[in-house]
Structures are given as structure tokens and as C-alpha cells.
Design an enzyme around this catalytic site. Structure first.
Site, PDB file in Angstrom:
ATOM      1  N   ASP A  52      50.979  -1.064  61.128  1.00 24.46           N
ATOM      2  CA  ASP A  52      51.536  -1.062  62.479  1.00 24.46           C
ATOM      3  C   ASP A  52      50.748  -2.072  63.310  1.00 24.46           C
ATOM      4  O   ASP A  52      49.513  -2.160  63.184  1.00 24.46           O
ATOM      5  CB  ASP A  52      51.372   0.308  63.133  1.00 24.46           C
ATOM      6  CG  ASP A  52      52.332   1.347  62.585  1.00 24.46           C
ATOM      7  OD1 ASP A  52      53.042   1.053  61.610  1.00 24.46           O
ATOM      8  OD2 ASP A  52      52.355   2.468  63.141  1.00 24.46           O
ATOM      9  N   HIS A  70      48.544  -0.853  54.164  1.00 22.38           N
ATOM     10  CA  HIS A  70      49.320  -0.625  52.947  1.00 22.38           C
ATOM     11  C   HIS A  70      49.706  -1.944  52.292  1.00 22.38           C
ATOM     12  O   HIS A  70      49.577  -3.019  52.895  1.00 22.38           O
ATOM     13  CB  HIS A  70      50.564   0.199  53.278  1.00 22.38           C
ATOM     14  CG  HIS A  70      50.261   1.590  53.740  1.00 22.38           C
ATOM     15  ND1 HIS A  70      50.590   2.716  53.011  1.00 22.38           N
ATOM     16  CD2 HIS A  70      49.646   2.039  54.865  1.00 22.38           C
ATOM     17  CE1 HIS A  70      50.198   3.790  53.662  1.00 22.38           C
ATOM     18  NE2 HIS A  70      49.625   3.413  54.793  1.00 22.38           N
ATOM     19  N   SER A 115      41.618  -3.399  64.353  1.00 28.19           N
ATOM     20  CA  SER A 115      41.298  -4.763  63.993  1.00 28.19           C
ATOM     21  C   SER A 115      42.541  -5.538  63.611  1.00 28.19           C
ATOM     22  O   SER A 115      43.615  -5.317  64.164  1.00 28.19           O
ATOM     23  CB  SER A 115      40.266  -4.805  62.869  1.00 28.19           C
ATOM     24  OG  SER A 115      39.706  -6.099  62.802  1.00 28.19           O
TER      25      SER A 115
END
Length: 294
Positions: free
Chosen positions: A88, A145, A246
Site C-alpha cells: 500500500d 509482498h 518507508s
């Protein structure tokens, strides 16, 4: 002088690592009233949607870091076709890599060689490929992911500063992502070599991977591990996480046909970013002098 530039400049003399380690210790606090206060204040300030979390009760987390790296429900992030976002965040930059140069922000560029630790052999497959940069804000889901199925070939820890990685700093600190502490993970995929660079930032207390646990914070020199044993992760599988926010920089050896996505658009983990043209793939070779593990 703009406020953004001032914000970037005042970071240079700050003790980045000391600040981040202190924040990291605070984020591991397990005193119930204190960690609950911190978590609830964070949820209110950043408007975090806890209904997507596998555990929606904020008080159920043992510490702030457990809340921050929380799992989502199984159906919260469907995996699209083609190349998908690993996290995200904000898709801050993407496009072609020409002569080993990536775009950091308007008027700011940096080299793939410096990003990947200064090794020209490691960088060579990516010099004429493609890249995408995803910035994770504090409110975002902070597990990372796989955008493609891949087999891990090499992992490299690169020490450095830990400037903030928000847009203000990216606009004014040259080669920001190649300055900061970072973890480079090289995968072999059906579309050729892929580098996933997890970039540390101010108050990021640690970076973890699913195959090796917590990697940062470290210090000193570049540390390289080649993997002879097979570590293969399927597309959409978790590969790592940030303890506080980050940036992820993806690098590919081939051209990517990116979808028509506006710069600085919000993307979700698993959301389609584009696809690869049907051409012959190559395998990652790297530097044969690298040490092996496993």
C-alpha cells in the site's frame, strides 16, 4: 526558502540512527496503558481502518510495532493480474531506466549502481530496464509482498543515513534512496531479474524478511549473502515488513508496459501496475565472487 527545503536541510545534522533506535525501543513498549494510548492516538490521527485488520481490536496488540505490522484479512487485498504493487502506498515514480538512471523526483535522478550497493555486476541487468517507487505513509499497511513469483538469489544489506523519505525530502535530498540504509533483495522471475529494495527512513526501527527475520538495524560495511538453497515466494506472498514506514523501489531488467496511472496516485498491495511484453527472458547472474549461504 520553502518549508519543504527547510525540512530537508535540517535533517542533515540530525543523529538519524540514534533517533530511530530510541523510537524503536518506544514502539516495543509493552506497558498496557501506554501502548494502548499510543495505538489509539495513531489510529485517530491517521484515520486507520481497523476493519480491514485480521485483529480489529487495537488493545489486542502487545506493542505498537505489532499493531503497525498488523496482518490484514485474507480478502482485504485481492491480487490482480500482471505486475502488481508490493505494498500500500503512493506510486511516486515509475518508468524506464535509461543508461542506469532512475528518477527520484522532478529534477532529481540517481543511479541504479549506487542504489544496489555500488556493484556494477549486480546493477548490470537493470541498466536498461524499468522501475517503480512506492512510498508507504504512516497510515498504510506495512507488510511488503511479492509483485511477481520469484526465487531469491542474493540479499544485500547496505548501510547509510536514514533521511525521511516523504515527498518533501525526495524533492530536495539528492540520491536519497541511494543514501539511506537499505536492503536489496534480488529475485529471478519468469520475466527476468527483479530487485526489490526496501529503503530505511527516519524512525524506521527495523526491516524484516520472511526468510531471515530482522535484518536491520546493522552498521558498518555492506553485507552480502547469496542463496544456494531455494527460497521461492509466490506472487502476492509476504516477503518482508517495515517497523514504521518507508519506501520500496522495484527494478526490472526488462521494459514494463505500465498502466496509465498518474504519478503520486495511491495504490494498494496487489493492485495491477502493468504487464511485461512477451519477449525472451534472461536469468540473474550477479557477481560469481559473492559469498554463499545455505
Amino acid at each position: 526558502m520553502t518549508l519543504d527545503k527547510l525540512f530537508a536541510l535540517i535533517q542533515y545534522p540530525l543523529p538519524h540512527h540514534l533517533i530511530s533506535r530510541l523510537v524503536g525501543q518506544f514502539a516495543e513498549c509493552r506497558i498496557p496503558w501506554l501502548k494502548n494510548l499510543l495505538i489509539k492516538a495513531f489510529i485517530r490521527h491517521f484515520n486507520v481502518d481497523m476493519q480491514q485488520a485480521q485483529e480489529p481490536d487495537p488493545t489486542a496488540y502487545t506493542c505498537f510495532n505489532d499493531f503497525f505490522t498488523r496482518k490484514l484479512k485474507a480478502d482485504a487485498r485481492p491480487i490482480g493480474d500482471g505486475l502488481v504493487s508490493p505494498a500500500d502506498g503512493t506510486l511516486s515514480q515509475y518508468g524506464r531506466t535509461y543508461h542506469g538512471t532512475l528518477i527520484q523526483a522532478k529534477g532529481q535522478a540517481y543511479s541504479i549502481t549506487s542504489l544496489l550497493g555500488g556493484d556494477m555486476y549486480r546493477a548490470a541487468p537493470f541498466r536498461q530496464g524499468s522501475f517503480a517507487t512506492i512510498y508507504l505513509s504512516p497510515r498504510d499497511y506495512h507488510r511488503v509482498h511479492m509483485p511477481l513469483t520469484g526465487t531469491l538469489k542474493e540479499m544485500v544489506y547496505i548501510p547509510g543515513r536514514i533521511f525521511s523519505v516523504n515527498q518533501a525530502t525526495a524533492n530536495h535530498v539528492p540520491a536519497l534512496f541511494a543514501r539511506n540504509e537499505r536492503l536489496v533483495c534480488i529475485f529471478d522471475t519468469e520475466h527476468g531479474p527483479m530487485a526489490m529494495v526496501l529503503v530505511g527512513a527516519m524512525i524506521v526501527a527495523a526491516i524484516e524478511t520472511v526468510w531471515a527475520g530482522q535484518i536491520t538495524p546493522l552498521s558498518g560495511e555492506i553485507q552480502r549473502i547469496r542463496f544456494d538453497t531455494t527460497v521461492t515466494l509466490e506472487k502476492g506472498a509476504e516477503m518482508g515488513r517495515f517497523k514504521l514506514g518507508s519506501t520500496v523501489v522495484l527494478c526490472f531488467s526488462r521494459e514494463v508496459d505500465f498502466d496509465d496511472i498518474s504519478m503520486d496516485s495511491m495504490v494498494s498491495m496487489g493492485e495491477r501496475l502493468g504487464e511485461f511484453p512477451a519477449t525472451q527472458r534472461i536469468r540473474y547472474q550477479g557477481d560469481d565472487t559473492a559469498s554463499s549461504a545455505g
